[in-house]
Scaffold this motif. Sequence first.
Motif: not given
Length: 352
Positions: A83-91
Amino acid sequence: MGNFSWQEPFGISLLDWGITAGLIIVSIIGAKVIFWLLSKVVSKLARKTKSQLDDLLIDLLEKPIAYIIGSFGIWKSIDWLQLGETGQGRIDKIFFIVLLGFVAWAITRTIEALIESYLVPIIEKTESDLDDQLIPILRKVLKSTVWIMAIILGLNNAGYDVGAIVAGLGIGGLALALAAQDSVKNLFGGFTIFVDKPFKVKDRIKISGFDGSVEEIGIRSTRIRTLDGRMVTIPNSKFSESAIENISSEPSRKVVLNLGLTYDTDSDGIKKGMELLKEIVSSKNGVDEKVVVGFNAFNDSALNIICVYFISPGADILGVQTEINLEILENFSNAKLDFAFPTQTLFIEKDN
């Protein structure tokens, strides 16, 4: 929505979505299999052991362990989507908090198992009600500590300033402690009684001018039934500040008996009295074997025979003394041994 494609929803291929869904299903099935193994197979093996701790641990931890494994599997399954850095960070933050909650749940259940296996059996053997009341408090304190730590770690992972939150809690806790310092003192006093065990229920104690039997030991106060029959409630803080005399802990009750015979009594009479006295005292139930009898003084109005004896713990102290004294009165009377009482002899000289 203009960039949405059914072939690549959110820029991710259907194949990746399918693989991720499959991995999530496998994770859920794996968690269910682990739960089944723990509840059906491992629990049966644990019941064959002598220890009850493993039974409790399995019963209490089978669900948290299954949830932890399932959540971790789902978390790592989503990594496949990239999901990318931002999306994966939230997950990652979401699943870290979820896993943290399940781990905290597992730790609190482990604490419960340890308390039930080790503390409760010990407490059931004691007579005091205080430790029975402290166990629920101990449970709540330990569990609350675990959850507070989990919340702090979760907030820190979510990006909140935990230092400011902890500082605020510290100030609030200080204000609360100042407002309830008497209650805190009593709680610590109760904890001192629980740990040191200076007395137990039904013990006779002396403290702060009160003398009586302990009726109840509570968290904040202890109740004593005085010798007058009155109930006195003493804050537990007094027990950590004052000297406590536990009369019930004495190995035996020492009794010193002085008998004064008249000066008309000769040496044979004194010897007879000493023999009778030792025989009477030694024959009574509840009296230790060590009985000391002697002719110890020429008093103003009497020849004094002393008897020192010890009443065993658990015996009726007043009852034993009464029985001994009545038999002394009867036997000395039969032996024609008279007790002296204060007298004065006046010699009047007449003038010639």
